[in-house]
Write a protein that holds these residues in place. Structure first.
Motif, short mmCIF file in Angstrom:
data_model
loop_
_atom_site.label_atom_id
_atom_site.label_comp_id
_atom_site.label_asym_id
_atom_site.label_seq_id
_atom_site.Cartn_x
_atom_site.Cartn_y
_atom_site.Cartn_z
N GLU A 195 5.82 2.84 11.12
CA GLU A 195 5.28 2.48 12.43
C GLU A 195 4.02 1.62 12.34
OE1 GLU A 195 6.86 2.84 15.02
OE2 GLU A 195 8.15 4.60 14.89
N GLY A 196 3.24 1.77 11.27
CA GLY A 196 2.01 0.99 11.16
C GLY A 196 0.96 1.40 12.15
N VAL A 197 0.90 2.69 12.50
CA VAL A 197 -0.05 3.16 13.50
C VAL A 197 -1.40 3.49 12.89
CG1 VAL A 197 -0.54 5.02 15.15
CG2 VAL A 197 1.74 4.02 15.05
N ARG A 198 -1.40 4.17 11.74
CA ARG A 198 -2.68 4.54 11.14
C ARG A 198 -3.36 3.34 10.47
NH1 ARG A 198 -4.16 9.08 6.41
NH2 ARG A 198 -6.41 8.64 6.50
N PHE A 199 -2.61 2.57 9.73
CA PHE A 199 -3.14 1.40 9.04
C PHE A 199 -2.46 0.14 9.58
CE2 PHE A 199 -3.49 4.96 6.08
CZ PHE A 199 -4.83 4.89 5.73
N PRO A 200 -3.17 -1.01 9.59
CA PRO A 200 -2.58 -2.25 10.12
C PRO A 200 -1.60 -2.90 9.15
CG PRO A 200 -4.81 -2.68 9.36
CD PRO A 200 -4.59 -1.19 9.22
N THR A 201 -0.69 -2.10 8.66
CA THR A 201 0.40 -2.56 7.81
C THR A 201 1.53 -1.57 7.99
OG1 THR A 201 1.06 -3.25 5.59
CG2 THR A 201 -0.34 -1.30 5.75
N ALA A 202 2.72 -1.91 7.54
CA ALA A 202 3.87 -1.04 7.73
C ALA A 202 4.91 -1.33 6.67
CB ALA A 202 4.46 -1.24 9.13
N LEU A 203 5.92 -0.46 6.61
CA LEU A 203 7.08 -0.66 5.73
C LEU A 203 6.69 -0.68 4.25
CD1 LEU A 203 8.79 -3.47 7.85
CD2 LEU A 203 9.53 -1.09 7.70
N MET A 204 5.64 0.05 3.89
CA MET A 204 5.20 0.05 2.51
C MET A 204 6.28 0.58 1.58
SD MET A 204 1.90 1.86 0.73
CE MET A 204 2.41 3.49 1.24
N LEU A 260 10.09 -0.74 -2.92
CA LEU A 260 11.40 -0.71 -3.58
C LEU A 260 11.95 -2.12 -3.77
CD1 LEU A 260 13.16 2.31 -1.83
CD2 LEU A 260 11.81 2.29 -3.93
N ALA A 261 11.71 -2.98 -2.78
CA ALA A 261 12.22 -4.35 -2.84
C ALA A 261 11.33 -5.27 -3.65
CB ALA A 261 12.38 -4.91 -1.42
N GLY A 262 10.14 -4.81 -4.02
CA GLY A 262 9.21 -5.64 -4.78
C GLY A 262 8.48 -6.65 -3.92
N THR A 263 8.35 -6.38 -2.63
CA THR A 263 7.70 -7.34 -1.72
C THR A 263 6.39 -6.80 -1.14
OG1 THR A 263 8.98 -6.51 0.17
CG2 THR A 263 9.91 -8.36 -1.08
N PHE A 264 5.95 -5.63 -1.58
CA PHE A 264 4.71 -5.08 -1.04
C PHE A 264 3.50 -5.83 -1.56
CE2 PHE A 264 1.09 -2.08 -1.32
CZ PHE A 264 0.92 -1.85 0.04
N ASP A 265 2.59 -6.18 -0.66
CA ASP A 265 1.36 -6.89 -1.01
C ASP A 265 0.28 -5.86 -1.35
OD1 ASP A 265 -0.87 -8.47 -1.26
OD2 ASP A 265 -0.76 -9.34 0.75
N MET A 266 -0.11 -5.80 -2.62
CA MET A 266 -1.08 -4.79 -3.05
C MET A 266 -2.43 -4.95 -2.35
SD MET A 266 0.38 -2.69 -5.21
CE MET A 266 -0.86 -1.99 -6.33
N ALA A 267 -2.71 -6.14 -1.79
CA ALA A 267 -3.97 -6.33 -1.06
C ALA A 267 -4.04 -5.43 0.16
CB ALA A 267 -4.12 -7.79 -0.65
N SER A 292 14.95 -3.73 7.75
CA SER A 292 14.51 -5.13 7.68
C SER A 292 13.82 -5.42 6.35
CB SER A 292 13.59 -5.46 8.85
OG SER A 292 12.40 -4.69 8.79
N ALA A 293 13.13 -4.43 5.78
CA ALA A 293 12.50 -4.62 4.47
C ALA A 293 13.47 -4.34 3.34
CB ALA A 293 11.27 -3.71 4.35
N MET A 294 14.37 -3.38 3.53
CA MET A 294 15.36 -3.06 2.50
C MET A 294 16.33 -4.22 2.27
SD MET A 294 14.68 -0.15 1.20
CE MET A 294 16.19 0.37 0.39
N ALA A 295 16.47 -5.10 3.26
CA ALA A 295 17.38 -6.24 3.11
C ALA A 295 16.95 -7.19 2.00
CB ALA A 295 17.48 -7.00 4.44
N ASP A 296 15.68 -7.11 1.59
CA ASP A 296 15.23 -7.92 0.46
C ASP A 296 15.69 -7.34 -0.88
OD1 ASP A 296 13.84 -9.90 1.92
OD2 ASP A 296 12.13 -8.56 2.17
N LEU A 297 16.23 -6.13 -0.83
CA LEU A 297 16.72 -5.47 -2.04
C LEU A 297 18.24 -5.44 -2.12
CD1 LEU A 297 16.34 -3.61 -4.58
CD2 LEU A 297 16.33 -1.67 -2.97
N CYS A 298 18.91 -5.19 -1.00
CA CYS A 298 20.34 -4.90 -1.04
C CYS A 298 20.97 -5.15 0.33
CB CYS A 298 20.55 -3.45 -1.46
SG CYS A 298 19.81 -2.25 -0.32
N PRO A 299 22.30 -5.12 0.42
CA PRO A 299 22.96 -5.21 1.73
C PRO A 299 22.56 -4.01 2.60
CG PRO A 299 24.54 -5.50 -0.06
CD PRO A 299 23.27 -5.03 -0.69
N VAL A 300 22.42 -4.25 3.90
CA VAL A 300 22.00 -3.18 4.80
C VAL A 300 22.99 -3.03 5.94
CG1 VAL A 300 19.56 -3.51 4.24
CG2 VAL A 300 20.54 -4.67 6.24
N GLY A 301 23.08 -1.78 6.42
CA GLY A 301 23.89 -1.48 7.59
C GLY A 301 23.20 -0.40 8.40
#
Length: 408
Positions: free
Chosen positions: A125-134, A139-146, A359-368
């Motif tokens: 949801e990204g409610v506590r911190f101004p980021t989401a989908l960590m 898992l997809a290797g797209t998380f920004d460590m910053a 939406s983030a898992m799609a960078d790793l694999c097919p999604v449904g």
């Protein structure tokens, strides 16, 4: 048909709804005591279903059902967190239902030709911190460590919150999965809208997660005294904004699958006896097709400049955010649709206007994705509700999907 498994789902969700901060509805933010309590309940649920569990470096609780040696893994699940004063189904239902489906298959003696993991992500949801989908981004290797330096309202950084939770955020890069080892991602979620309920359908297949584009629009006219400036000489920024707001609505209504919203509007000087000199508003566009979204923005930008030119108003439009659409995999949609419909009429298909872990898992694999109906289309609200029979239908569909899915 018995609703036994749907009733079990409701019982677990009732327990999980008590893992909340005080106040109406459910407030369960990541890396909090409420999150810890939810992990405890979900671990019990997963263990009863025969899954082995562990918590990864992103705070994702993972329940694993082993498959044959060397077999790839199908990933399922959703997120455990909620918005403030939200409901008892958003996200968390998508963890409970697949676990119960695996439990049901075990009771029926069905062995799967692949491994399955059910994931309860910490923060979608990204409610506590101004980021989401960590979790899925790791898992997809797209998380920004910053993003670990981002802080909540109490000035606690994401990294510190994770450390305090007993995690090692520095290990996040090690969570990246090998795409060749993953069959795909399946997520069950309440629709958060009224389409399925209005059509009398308990379930539907998601075709895509809408792309999102946001803009800040500034219209600059000329403030003037409301009692002395004649109407025909005014450069009223608000009347221009009003015309633009209606143009946005008109375009969205006539364009299939397009959603457009003016969510904020500020007027200056903002006093009762002055002609508005400046109006700033937000424009958000969502569509399951990036081409549709892009075309809409181009059309509305042209409309904006036509409106303001005719009124002697200056206009500026600046894009502040863009997220591409996520199409669901054709094979996944077909298999999930068949699992939902059986030998009956084809399962309804609909796009998701909201963002999901998929939406983030799609960078790793097919999604449904499967959508369940929800009462009144209400979500992110204490009144959020999914009927027991819809949850039973989802569990049955997942069982048929899992038993029928073949490694290709």
């Amino acid at each position: 048909m018995s609703d036994l498994w749907g009733q079990r789902a409701q019982a677990w969700l009732d327990r999980l709804a008590h893992c909340t901060a005080p106040g109406p509805g459910v407030t369960r933010l990541p890396f909090t005591p409420e999150h810890r309590a939810a992990i405890g309940v979900l671990t019990e649920l997963m263990t009863q279903a025969g899954l082995t569990t562990h918590l990864d470096a992103a705070g994702t609780l993972i329940g694993r059902l082993e498959g044959p040696d060397g077999a790839p893994t199908l990933l399922m699940g959703s997120h455990q967190d909620s918005v403030r004063e939200g409901g008892a189904y958003d996200g968390i239902m998508g963890v409970v239902l697949p676990v119960l489906a695996l439990h049901k298959l075990r009771d029926e003696g069905v062995a799967l030709p692949y491994a399955v993991e059910v994931l309860a992500f910490a923060d979608e949801e990204g409610v506590r911190f101004p980021t989401a989908l960590m979790g899925p981004r790791a898992l997809a290797g797209t998380f920004d460590m910053a993003a670990l330096d981002l802080r909540d309202a109490d000035n606690v950084s994401l990294a510190q919150a994770m450390h305090d939770f007993g995690l090692v955020p520095e290990d996040l890069p090690t969570l990246r999965r090998d795409p060749t080892s993953v069959l795909g991602w399946v997520e069950v979620h309440l629709e958060q809208g009224p389409v399925l309920e209005s059509a009398g359908n308990p379930l539907g297949v998601v075709t895509a997660i809408c792309g999102i584009e946001r803009h800040i629009v500034t219209l600059t006219g000329k403030a003037a005294h409301a009692g002395t400036m004649p109407m025909h000489l005014r450069q009223d920024a608000l009347t221009a904004a009003a015309e633009f707001v209606l143009a946005v609505e008109a375009l969205a209504k006539k364009t299939t699958d397009l959603l457009a919203t003016i969510g904020t509007l500020q007027i200056r000087p903002g006093v009762v006896n002055a002609v508005p000199g400046t109006v700033t508003l937000s424009l958000e566009i969502r569509a399951p097709s990036d081409a549709v979204r892009t075309k809409a923005v181009e059309a509305l930008t042209s409309q904006l400049h036509r409106i303001t030119a005719s009124r002697g108003i200056a206009a500026d439009i600046q894009r502040t955010y863009a997220q591409p659409a996520t199409p669901c995999a054709a094979a996944m949609m077909a298999a999930l649709g068949e699992a939902i419909s059986g030998n009956n009429q084809p399962a309804p298909r609909l796009a998701s206007g909201a963002t999901h872990d998929a939406s983030a898992m799609a960078d790793l694999c097919p999604v449904g994705m499967i959508f369940t109906t929800c009462k009144g289309g209400i979500s992110h609200h204490p009144g959020e509700f999914v009927p027991v029979d819809a949850m039973q239908a989802a569990i049955d569909a997942l069982c048929r999907f899992l038993a029928g899915w073949r490694i290709t």
